[in-house]
Structure formats: C-alpha cells, structure tokens
Design a protein around this motif. Structure first.
Motif: not given
Ligand code: ILE
Length: 121
Positions: A37-43, A64-66
């Motif tokens: 993904g484009n970031g760790g969380f997305d992956a 939403d994500y804070e």
């Molecule tokens: N794309 C980011 C990630 O993967 C954020 C995820 C926006 C909430 O870390």
C-alpha cells in the motif's frame, strides 16, 4: 471466535510502496498473508483482505483516522489512534494504543474486528 495478530512486520521507505507481512488467527484458523500500500496501514489493510473474506468477515468503511499523543509527550510517547468506521447507517469508533503509530492504527482495527466477530454469534 476471536481474531489475533500473531506476527506483523511492516516495511516502509521513502518513495517506495509499504508492505505488510502478517500471521493472523481467526477462530482456530491461522493465515499468512501480505499486502502492499501507500503506507504501512494501507498495506496492513490489504493483507487482511484474504483472511477476512475467507472468514466471511466484512470491513466497514473507514471514515476518519486520528493519531495523537498525550499532552507534553515526546518522540517516545505512546500513540493513540482513534478510527471512525461506518457500516450502513451506523457509525462507531475504536481506539488503539501503541508506541508505534502504525501499530496503534492496527490495534484499533483489530479491536473493531473483534467487536464484529463477537456480535456475529
Ligand atoms: N495511507 C496512510 C497509511 O497507510 C494512512 C492510512 C492515510 C490511514 O499509513
């Protein structure tokens, strides 16, 4: 049933896709999966795709994500992540706490999945 993350490795690099490699237990089934993904969380979310569909679990919409730290915290503070989810008309949120901000988000996601698993029975 319960969902438990047995192992999780996230790698990220500047101008590189992030990847997640996970080992996950859902009920008595253990899955190995990976995602990009484009970031760790997305992956991590991508890595959940197959285990969740195999378990007939669905993912609510992320609204939403804070991420925050306690007032006066420093770089080594614990992070709290609050994620807002929506499913049909219903909105709810879960939170996760970890020293690593990506894992705080992952923790919040696992909490949400456990709530859904427990509601299912
Ligand atoms: N794309 C980011 C990630 O993967 C954020 C995820 C926006 C909430 O870390």
């Amino acid at each position: 049933a319960h969902i438990e993350l047995l192992n999780c490795s996230i790698t990220s690099g500047l101008d590189l896709e992030s990847s997640a490699n996970i080992r996950l237990r859902i009920g008595d089934k253990v899955y190995k999966s990976s995602g990009h993904g484009n970031g760790g969380f997305d992956a991590f979310m991508k890595a959940l795709d197959h285990p969740l569909s195999d378990s007939k679990l669905t993912m609510p919409e992320l609204i939403d994500y804070e991420v925050r730290i306690p007032p006066g915290g420093q770089a080594n503070a614990l992070t709290e992540c609050v994620i807002q989810w929506a499913d049909d008309a219903k909105q709810f949120h879960t939170r996760g706490v970890n020293s690593n901000q990506v894992f705080a988000g992952i923790q919040a996601t696992l909490r949400m999945l456990n709530v859904r698993l427990h509601q299912r029975q």
